[in-house]
Design an enzyme around this catalytic site. Structure first.
Site, mmCIF file in Angstrom:
data_model
loop_
_atom_site.group_PDB
_atom_site.id
_atom_site.type_symbol
_atom_site.label_atom_id
_atom_site.label_comp_id
_atom_site.label_asym_id
_atom_site.label_seq_id
_atom_site.Cartn_x
_atom_site.Cartn_y
_atom_site.Cartn_z
ATOM 1 N N SER A 233 24.586 15.670 -10.465
ATOM 2 C CA SER A 233 24.349 16.979 -11.350
ATOM 3 C C SER A 233 25.596 17.225 -12.258
ATOM 4 C CB SER A 233 24.326 18.074 -10.412
ATOM 5 O OG SER A 233 23.276 18.254 -9.606
ATOM 6 N N SER B 18 21.682 19.582 -12.303
ATOM 7 C CA SER B 18 21.637 21.100 -12.272
ATOM 8 C C SER B 18 22.467 21.638 -12.863
ATOM 9 C CB SER B 18 21.578 21.479 -10.718
ATOM 10 O OG SER B 18 22.646 21.253 -10.041
ATOM 11 N N LYS C 5 29.387 26.948 -14.521
ATOM 12 C CA LYS C 5 28.235 26.909 -13.835
ATOM 13 C C LYS C 5 28.096 27.968 -12.722
ATOM 14 C CE LYS C 5 25.198 23.727 -11.020
ATOM 15 N NZ LYS C 5 25.304 22.353 -10.338
#
Length: 367
Positions: A151, A127, A50
């Protein structure tokens, strides 16, 4: 062939390449593990990261081009990423995420919304959207995400893969842009439970030992009743599986909302009158969620208000509203938030004992 035609061809090729990768990646590169004469636990596996983790020589973009524009390349690599490389895995790049990690849908107005490989007409969840999609689309074997308020868990469920959020502080968050330190964790995704386990042992620095039988497995009945899925497809299936694996004597049923209400008196400052009679609500857990969100906003403000007010970044509509709401938060009730956290930690420690597992249904109501 005209220049215009050439440009269209380049765009078409780029779009095709992006679609083949499901829009999961922000930036593609390859980081190879160091050679080792010994067998390594993650040898031959590939992963993605990420775009919230520092990797030396690359700008950590935090899901927003204005953030990337105003920050320099990282001078070191996050320990969690280093552990995976030392474990023998190869990194294939950084993945798309929601701006500033402040959404759970996986939508990004700047870099596009990664395509959910499990349901292309649905959002991938966020996210850690790109990390989940990269695994679900079989572009990598596993990936790293972060989980502050679900997330990792949400995109894993949306994309039909496995996601794991460890306990707070179990995996180092050094070299990870903070969202809210009271809740930030490093999590990971995989399609295969064996790989999920292998990655976890590396990140958690656990020895390769046989699984330990839990003393008790707790089923919070009130939480399962919130689900629209019939209990014969959730709780009953779970209980039967537990009985088959460990025997029925370790199963314990609790009403979690009542337990939390009794053990966490500071929640009274967050209780909303009139919620008691609602079927889709557990008042004490709703109050707990309110306290969590307030502390999360307050810590986000402390981390990023200076940058947001100075740069006034271009943000997606929903993200912008959330971020500016966080910037306006005051310190009122924050002491109560810390009291809730202390009391809850003691209550759960008492409930769980030494070795136990709690299964809780995550129910998200979109209105």
């Amino acid at each position: 062939m005209s220049l215009l035609h050439n440009s269209h061809r380049v765009i078409a090729v780029t779009d095709m390449a992006k679609s083949l990768e499901f829009g999961a990646f922000m930036e593609k590169f390859t980081l190879q593990p160091s050679p080792s004469a010994l067998p390594l636990p993650l040898s031959g596996l590939t992963f993605a990261v990420k775009d919230i983790f520092d990797i030396e020589g690359y700008v950590t973009g935090f899901g927003n081009p204005d953030w990337a524009r105003t920050h320099s390349a990282a001078t070191s690599t996050a320990p969690a990423v280093m552990d995976l490389l030392k474990g023998g895995a190869t990194c294939f790049g950084k993945t798309v995420m929601d701006e500033m990690a402040y959404c759970m849908y996986g939508v990004n107005k700047h870099y596009g919304t990664p395509i959910n490989p499990c349901a292309p007409d649905r959002v991938p969840g966020g996210s850690s959207s790109g990390s989940a999609v990269a695994v679900g689309a079989m572009l990598v074997d596993f990936s790293l995400g972060t989980d502050t308020g679900a997330s990792v868990r949400v995109p894993a469920s949306y994309c039909g893969i496995l996601g794991f959020r460890p306990s707070l502080g179990a995996v180092s968050t050094a070299g990870v842009i903070p969202m809210s330190q009271s809740f930030d964790t490093v999590g990971w995704f995989a399609r295969d439970p064996v790989i999920l386990n292998r990655v976890g042992r590396v990140l958690l620095h656990l020895p390769d030992v046989d699984p330990i039988k839990p003393n008790q497995i707790i089923i919070p009945e009130d939480c399962f009743r919130l689900s629209s899925v019939p209990s014969d497809r959730t709780a009953q299936v779970l209980v039967k599986s537990i009985e088959k694996l460990f025997g029925g004597q370790c199963v314990k049923h609790v009403i979690l909302g009542d337990y939390v209400k009794d053990k966490v008196p500071s929640l009274q400052h967050f209780m909303v009158k009139g919620n008691e009679d609602q079927e889709d609500n557990i008042p004490s857990l709703a109050a707990l969620s309110s306290a969590m969100r307030l502390l999360q906003r307050y810590e986000f403000k402390n981390n990023h208000a200076e940058w947001v007010t100075k740069v006034n970044p271009d943000l997606g509509p929903e993200i912008s509203e959330r971020i500016w709401d966080a910037i306006k938060v005051t310190g009122e009730k924050i002491d109560f938030c810390h009291s809730v956290r202390t009391e809850l930690r003691a209550a759960l420690t008492s409930l769980l004992g030494v070795i136990s597992v709690t299964f809780i249904v995550n129910v998200f109501l979109v209105k």
